[in-house]
Scaffold this motif. Structure first.
Motif, mmCIF file in Angstrom:
data_model
loop_
_atom_site.group_PDB
_atom_site.id
_atom_site.type_symbol
_atom_site.label_atom_id
_atom_site.label_comp_id
_atom_site.label_asym_id
_atom_site.label_seq_id
_atom_site.Cartn_x
_atom_site.Cartn_y
_atom_site.Cartn_z
ATOM 1 N N HIS A 49 0.811 -1.221 0.000
ATOM 2 C CA HIS A 49 0.000 0.000 0.000
ATOM 3 C C HIS A 49 0.846 1.274 0.000
ATOM 4 O O HIS A 49 0.292 2.374 0.004
ATOM 5 C CB HIS A 49 -0.956 0.005 1.196
ATOM 6 C CG HIS A 49 -2.054 -1.029 1.101
ATOM 7 N ND1 HIS A 49 -2.896 -1.113 0.017
ATOM 8 C CD2 HIS A 49 -2.429 -2.013 1.954
ATOM 9 C CE1 HIS A 49 -3.759 -2.106 0.202
ATOM 10 N NE2 HIS A 49 -3.495 -2.675 1.361
ATOM 11 N N LYS A 50 2.181 1.121 0.032
ATOM 12 C CA LYS A 50 3.130 2.245 -0.073
ATOM 13 C C LYS A 50 2.995 3.259 1.056
ATOM 14 O O LYS A 50 3.187 4.461 0.871
ATOM 15 C CB LYS A 50 2.982 2.962 -1.427
ATOM 16 C CG LYS A 50 3.203 2.077 -2.645
ATOM 17 C CD LYS A 50 4.621 1.547 -2.722
ATOM 18 C CE LYS A 50 4.831 0.749 -4.007
ATOM 19 N NZ LYS A 50 6.185 0.176 -4.102
ATOM 20 N N PHE A 51 2.641 2.798 2.264
ATOM 21 C CA PHE A 51 2.668 3.685 3.424
ATOM 22 C C PHE A 51 4.106 4.144 3.651
ATOM 23 O O PHE A 51 5.054 3.406 3.377
ATOM 24 C CB PHE A 51 2.193 2.961 4.675
ATOM 25 C CG PHE A 51 0.700 2.832 4.817
ATOM 26 C CD1 PHE A 51 -0.124 2.569 3.731
ATOM 27 C CD2 PHE A 51 0.103 2.961 6.062
ATOM 28 C CE1 PHE A 51 -1.492 2.433 3.858
ATOM 29 C CE2 PHE A 51 -1.265 2.832 6.220
ATOM 30 C CZ PHE A 51 -2.069 2.569 5.118
ATOM 31 N N SER A 52 4.289 5.337 4.195
ATOM 32 C CA SER A 52 5.620 5.768 4.620
ATOM 33 C C SER A 52 6.029 4.946 5.840
ATOM 34 O O SER A 52 5.180 4.346 6.520
ATOM 35 C CB SER A 52 5.616 7.252 4.979
ATOM 36 O OG SER A 52 4.822 7.475 6.134
ATOM 37 N N ASP A 53 7.342 4.932 6.147
ATOM 38 C CA ASP A 53 7.796 4.249 7.361
ATOM 39 C C ASP A 53 7.034 4.735 8.586
ATOM 40 O O ASP A 53 6.539 3.946 9.392
ATOM 41 C CB ASP A 53 9.293 4.508 7.573
ATOM 42 C CG ASP A 53 10.172 3.488 6.872
ATOM 43 O OD1 ASP A 53 9.663 2.749 6.011
ATOM 44 O OD2 ASP A 53 11.379 3.438 7.193
ATOM 45 N N ALA A 54 6.972 6.057 8.744
ATOM 46 C CA ALA A 54 6.344 6.628 9.939
ATOM 47 C C ALA A 54 4.886 6.202 10.055
ATOM 48 O O ALA A 54 4.421 5.796 11.128
ATOM 49 C CB ALA A 54 6.452 8.151 9.915
ATOM 50 N N GLY A 323 6.752 -1.277 25.115
ATOM 51 C CA GLY A 323 7.092 -0.236 24.153
ATOM 52 C C GLY A 323 8.426 -0.501 23.491
ATOM 53 O O GLY A 323 8.615 -0.245 22.288
ATOM 54 N N LEU A 324 9.369 -1.028 24.263
ATOM 55 C CA LEU A 324 10.672 -1.398 23.705
ATOM 56 C C LEU A 324 10.590 -2.730 22.968
ATOM 57 O O LEU A 324 11.080 -2.870 21.838
ATOM 58 C CB LEU A 324 11.703 -1.479 24.833
ATOM 59 C CG LEU A 324 12.057 -0.151 25.510
ATOM 60 C CD1 LEU A 324 12.860 -0.397 26.777
ATOM 61 C CD2 LEU A 324 12.834 0.750 24.563
ATOM 62 N N TYR A 325 9.982 -3.707 23.592
ATOM 63 C CA TYR A 325 9.919 -5.052 23.028
ATOM 64 C C TYR A 325 9.279 -5.063 21.638
ATOM 65 O O TYR A 325 9.750 -5.764 20.732
ATOM 66 C CB TYR A 325 9.126 -5.951 23.976
ATOM 67 C CG TYR A 325 9.023 -7.384 23.533
ATOM 68 C CD1 TYR A 325 9.932 -8.332 23.987
ATOM 69 C CD2 TYR A 325 8.027 -7.808 22.655
ATOM 70 C CE1 TYR A 325 9.854 -9.659 23.585
ATOM 71 C CE2 TYR A 325 7.941 -9.125 22.240
ATOM 72 C CZ TYR A 325 8.855 -10.047 22.707
ATOM 73 O OH TYR A 325 8.780 -11.353 22.292
ATOM 74 N N GLU A 326 8.203 -4.312 21.462
ATOM 75 C CA GLU A 326 7.457 -4.368 20.204
ATOM 76 C C GLU A 326 8.163 -3.681 19.047
ATOM 77 O O GLU A 326 7.675 -3.707 17.915
ATOM 78 C CB GLU A 326 6.062 -3.782 20.395
ATOM 79 C CG GLU A 326 5.150 -4.655 21.250
ATOM 80 C CD GLU A 326 4.922 -6.045 20.665
ATOM 81 O OE1 GLU A 326 4.885 -6.156 19.419
ATOM 82 O OE2 GLU A 326 4.786 -7.011 21.431
ATOM 83 N N GLN A 327 9.332 -3.104 19.286
ATOM 84 C CA GLN A 327 10.147 -2.628 18.167
ATOM 85 C C GLN A 327 10.552 -3.798 17.276
ATOM 86 O O GLN A 327 10.908 -3.621 16.110
ATOM 87 C CB GLN A 327 11.400 -1.912 18.675
ATOM 88 C CG GLN A 327 11.136 -0.709 19.565
ATOM 89 C CD GLN A 327 10.270 0.337 18.908
ATOM 90 O OE1 GLN A 327 10.473 0.692 17.747
ATOM 91 N NE2 GLN A 327 9.277 0.833 19.645
ATOM 92 N N SER A 328 10.465 -5.006 17.825
ATOM 93 C CA SER A 328 10.874 -6.186 17.054
ATOM 94 C C SER A 328 9.950 -6.442 15.865
ATOM 95 O O SER A 328 10.340 -7.151 14.924
ATOM 96 C CB SER A 328 10.916 -7.422 17.965
ATOM 97 O OG SER A 328 9.659 -7.663 18.568
ATOM 98 N N TYR A 329 8.747 -5.888 15.888
ATOM 99 C CA TYR A 329 7.842 -6.042 14.745
ATOM 100 C C TYR A 329 7.839 -4.813 13.835
ATOM 101 O O TYR A 329 7.132 -4.801 12.839
ATOM 102 C CB TYR A 329 6.417 -6.340 15.225
ATOM 103 C CG TYR A 329 6.262 -7.770 15.682
ATOM 104 C CD1 TYR A 329 5.940 -8.772 14.780
ATOM 105 C CD2 TYR A 329 6.493 -8.117 17.009
ATOM 106 C CE1 TYR A 329 5.830 -10.093 15.192
ATOM 107 C CE2 TYR A 329 6.383 -9.434 17.433
ATOM 108 C CZ TYR A 329 6.045 -10.418 16.515
ATOM 109 O OH TYR A 329 5.937 -11.729 16.929
ATOM 110 N N GLY A 330 8.607 -3.796 14.198
ATOM 111 C CA GLY A 330 8.707 -2.593 13.382
ATOM 112 C C GLY A 330 10.135 -2.371 12.919
ATOM 113 O O GLY A 330 10.577 -2.961 11.918
ATOM 114 N N GLY A 474 8.923 3.968 17.311
ATOM 115 C CA GLY A 474 9.315 3.447 16.013
ATOM 116 C C GLY A 474 9.538 4.548 14.986
ATOM 117 O O GLY A 474 10.401 4.423 14.111
ATOM 118 N N THR A 475 8.784 5.631 15.113
ATOM 119 C CA THR A 475 8.947 6.732 14.158
ATOM 120 C C THR A 475 10.331 7.377 14.262
ATOM 121 O O THR A 475 10.764 8.046 13.329
ATOM 122 C CB THR A 475 7.856 7.805 14.349
ATOM 123 O OG1 THR A 475 7.974 8.397 15.652
ATOM 124 C CG2 THR A 475 6.466 7.219 14.192
#
Length: 527
Positions: A49-54, A323-330, A474-475
């Protein structure tokens, strides 16, 4: 409290009630569906869908945030009306429809990432499918965990081990989904991956329905007659709950894609858009604290008040861990996609499949940790709940330190070895094992009986805050592509190195703070 849960009615299996394994399998297939979709989601958003990273990170965080906030409502409705079994079945049905809805992907967006023209109808179907999944998780997630706790007496030394085994079920599903759904989704098409997740969720639901006799009557409605009695327009309270939940799904559909413009915040926060999900989660959190303050003013004993205060403190600090752990999916997935040599074990992995590493380590660590806690307790060395949370945060911070260090080890091809990701997951999961299953056990142990379901919902509400925090954090790692749509590995490594170093220090500082607070919290649990 659950002073004497019956276990003799249907016997035991491997030293635990058979109902534990019914819950194990239900949670395993639900997590297969949830994490399989989640492993693909960031890549699907930014590539299809070409979303931006943010925007991809924000949707990942706000969607998962709602999915973990809604268990507060699902736990409350199950406690007061539905009972845990009916709530799990209804939530499972919503999850099946939601996962199958994700299988419709429409046309791929044209243009470069962040500036593409997407298939509007397909995007709306995706948002509605995510809403179904979010509401479904709200009904299933807190109640399947609560059933596990109800199968054991409060003083049963098997409780922590049971939750560790149950937690292993979560990660068996997560491992299989990351490997299988991640492979199918990228190799054969996004829709096939999402559809497979839905089919396996359906199998898990069927297994739960047929295994209900092993739940020992611990998951039934508090007042079946009141649940069946007509309340409005000839509809029973049960059907009003179901219909109201469908209305809620439509609301969530809109909430997921709505942002609020707070221009005055620009100078303070460096931005002026807040997602409606963040506003909803904040309101729910404030409502929880108001309820909790009123609860402490009731006729609870001194010991009950102290234990509830400790439980709430643990629940609050868990948000930062997630909040830190879920960076693993981003950002971790993005780092694997953009900067890593994914060839190892004679296999070429894809970025979505790297999320399996964490689940694999949970499976490897589960039985040793299940053995460790009773062994330490026997010798008077078992750390308290607050100390375990402190170690969880420290390990989480160190995992980011591993990845931050790895950004300086790129080879001639500009890529770093995937072994750094494997090592980071090993350290991260060590932290997870001393916090997450222990947190579930703490909720069922420290909470007063009449509030167990609601406090389990609170646990997941702060997991929701963690997801939302993860989206915002993540942003920090968002990268703008070049004019041709490409992102160089050197540019990406520079960004990830700086961001992961900051996250390392956040985790370590929070862990040290928990160690400082541990003596105070331990006294509160005993007074």
């Amino acid at each position: 409290m659950n002073p004497a849960a019956p276990v003799a009615a249907t016997g035991e299996l491997l030293g635990h009630p058979k109902g534990l394994y019914v819950c194990f399998l239900t949670e395993m297939w639900e997590r297969f569906a949830f994490y399989g979709m989640k492993a693909l989601l960031f890549l699907y958003l930014t590539q299809h869908h070409k979303f931006s990273d943010a925007n991809g990170y924000l949707l990942l965080g706000t969607y998962a945030g709602l999915a973990y906030a809604l268990p507060l409502l699902g736990g409350l409705l199950a406690d007061r009306y539905l009972g845990m079994r009916k709530a799990v079945v209804f939530g499972g049905l919503l999850l099946v429809f939601g996962q199958l809805g994700m299988a419709y992907t429409g046309e791929a967006a044209s243009g470069i990432q962040g500036q593409g023209v997407a298939d509007g109808f397909a995007v709306q179907v995706m948002y509605f499918a995510l809403a179904l999944i979010g509401v479904g998780v709200g009904f299933l997630k807190p109640n399947i965990s609560t059933i596990v706790g109800r199968l054991y007496a409060d003083t049963d030394p098997r409780r922590d081990s049971a939750f560790t085994i149950f937690y292993m079920g979560i990660n068996v599903g997560a491992t299989l989904s990351s490997l299988v759904v991640g492979y199918v989704g990228i190799q054969y098409g996004w829709g096939y991956g999402f559809g497979l997740a839905g089919v396996m969720m359906a199998l898990g639901l069927v297994q739960f329905i047929f295994g209900r006799k092993h739940l020992l009557g611990q998951a039934e409605p508090a007042d079946p007659e009141a649940l069946r009695a007509p309340v409005f327009a000839g509809l029973s309270r049960e059907w009003l709950i179901y219909l109201g939940s469908l209305v809620l799904t439509v609301v969530v559909w809109q909430v997921l894609q709505t942002r609020i413009n707070f221009a005055p915040l620009t100078a303070l926060a460096g931005g002026h858009e807040v997602t409606l999900t963040e506003v909803v989660a904040l309101v729910m959190g404030l409502g929880l604290f108001v309820w909790f303050a009123r609860l402490l003013l009731t006729d609870l004993s001194r010991v009950e008040k102290g234990r509830m205060v400790v439980l709430m403190a643990l629940i609050v600090i868990s948000a930062l861990f997630w909040g830190l752990y879920e960076q693993s999916y981003g950002p971790w997935v993005a780092m694997a996609e953009r900067t890593m040599d994914l060839n190892t074990f004679g296999i070429t992995w894809n970025a979505a499949q790297t999320t399996a590493f964490g689940a694999i380590f949970v499976i490897l660590f589960s039985l040793p940790f299940a053995w460790l806690w009773p062994k330490l307790d026997k010798h008077g060395l078992n750390p308290s709940y607050p100390a375990k949370f402190g170690w969880g945060l420290v390990f989480c911070g160190l995992a980011f330190g591993v990845l931050a260090f790895s950004t300086g080890t790129a080879g001639d091809d500009g890529l770093v070895s995937v072994w750094w990701m494997i090592l980071a997951y090993a350290v991260l999961v060590a932290g997870e094992m001393v916090l997450s299953p222990i947190g579930l056990s703490a909720v069922t142990t420290l909470s007063i009986k009449r509030a167990v379901g609601l406090m389990m919902g609170a646990w997941f509400l702060f997991s929701a805050f963690g997801e939302i925090i993860a989206g915002r954090m993540g942003t920090w790692a968002a990268i703008e592509p070049e004019a041709d749509g490409s992102i160089s590995s050197a540019k990406a490594l520079a960004v990830y190195g700086d961001v992961f170093t900051d996250m390392m220090w956040i985790g370590l500082a929070a862990g040290v703070l928990m160690f400082v607070l541990t003596p105070v919290l331990k006294r509160l649990m005993k007074e």
